[in-house]
Design an enzyme around this catalytic site. Sequence first.
Site, mmCIF file in Angstrom:
data_model
loop_
_atom_site.group_PDB
_atom_site.id
_atom_site.type_symbol
_atom_site.label_atom_id
_atom_site.label_comp_id
_atom_site.label_asym_id
_atom_site.label_seq_id
_atom_site.Cartn_x
_atom_site.Cartn_y
_atom_site.Cartn_z
ATOM 1 N N HIS A 99 60.952 61.472 13.181
ATOM 2 C CA HIS A 99 62.180 62.117 13.614
ATOM 3 C C HIS A 99 62.135 62.323 15.132
ATOM 4 C CE1 HIS A 99 65.375 65.142 13.980
ATOM 5 N NE2 HIS A 99 65.793 64.737 12.791
ATOM 6 N N GLU A 156 63.364 64.607 17.087
ATOM 7 C CA GLU A 156 63.000 65.961 17.511
ATOM 8 C C GLU A 156 61.491 66.162 17.469
ATOM 9 O OE1 GLU A 156 62.677 70.258 15.522
ATOM 10 O OE2 GLU A 156 64.613 69.298 15.163
#
Length: 292
Positions: free
Chosen positions: A122, A124
Amino acid sequence: MEIIRAADMGFCFGVRRAVETMEQAAARLGRMTSLGSVVHNQQVVERLARLGVEVIGAPAEADSRPIAITSHGVAPQVLEEIRRLGVQVVDTTCPIVARSQQWAKRLSRDGFTVLIFGDPDHREVRAVAGWAGGKGMALPNTEALDAVIERLPARVAVLSQTTETKERFASFVGHLMSNRLSHIRELRVINTLCHATTNQQAAARELARRVDLMIVVGGRESANTRHLADVSREEGVETHHIEWASEVDPRWLAGKRSVGITAGASTPDETVDAVEARLRELADERNDSRKA
């Protein structure tokens, strides 16, 4: 058939801020690029594209146009690469994500190995791990933790992907403490969960207990939307994760007296409205067929 929306759902503060910032920048600066999609939602991406925002995959693909950092943030190495291009930067990093980044930076400088509970792929999580320098480690579950637990040093800090569930984060930390605490001299656990996401999960769980069917609306690449579907299914209710109103299958409504709707933090209001309108249309058609 009753159709009920979750009490808390849809665009969160960070996503709304990121989208509005990018829309305003496009209006002010003209055509620009975005390093990845601003959020994991195709409808939002397409709307921004019509405003002149082109998605690119890496700084190497950039030209002289302004470049936007998305709500997921970037690692400091990527930020430095962008700055070397000499182009204007529009930073829409979610403040909650930025807080996680600063915790990772601070803890690694203080000598901690930083475990980040979340999806290693991901954006993030990759960014937060980057802020931890060479001392960051992204782990998606307790199985991944078990694979490295014997190699962990005496000082360990734990963060979470902001969109994870509090139950899964607590379970991860509990597993670490149960299996390694005797070898850890200092353990720091920082709650980097997004309260908006946590509240949405609680609202989805509460609604799932009251309805016969749950419809979760949002991008399939959206972690927080997938977690909404997970918590709904945990309540034992039939749950379907969709992106578009056209995906609603009339067969799902057979025998159902109540349908709940929730939506991920990157799902715009108009998408939810379209899904509800489609459900009401199908409900009306079912009623008409019964009368006939």
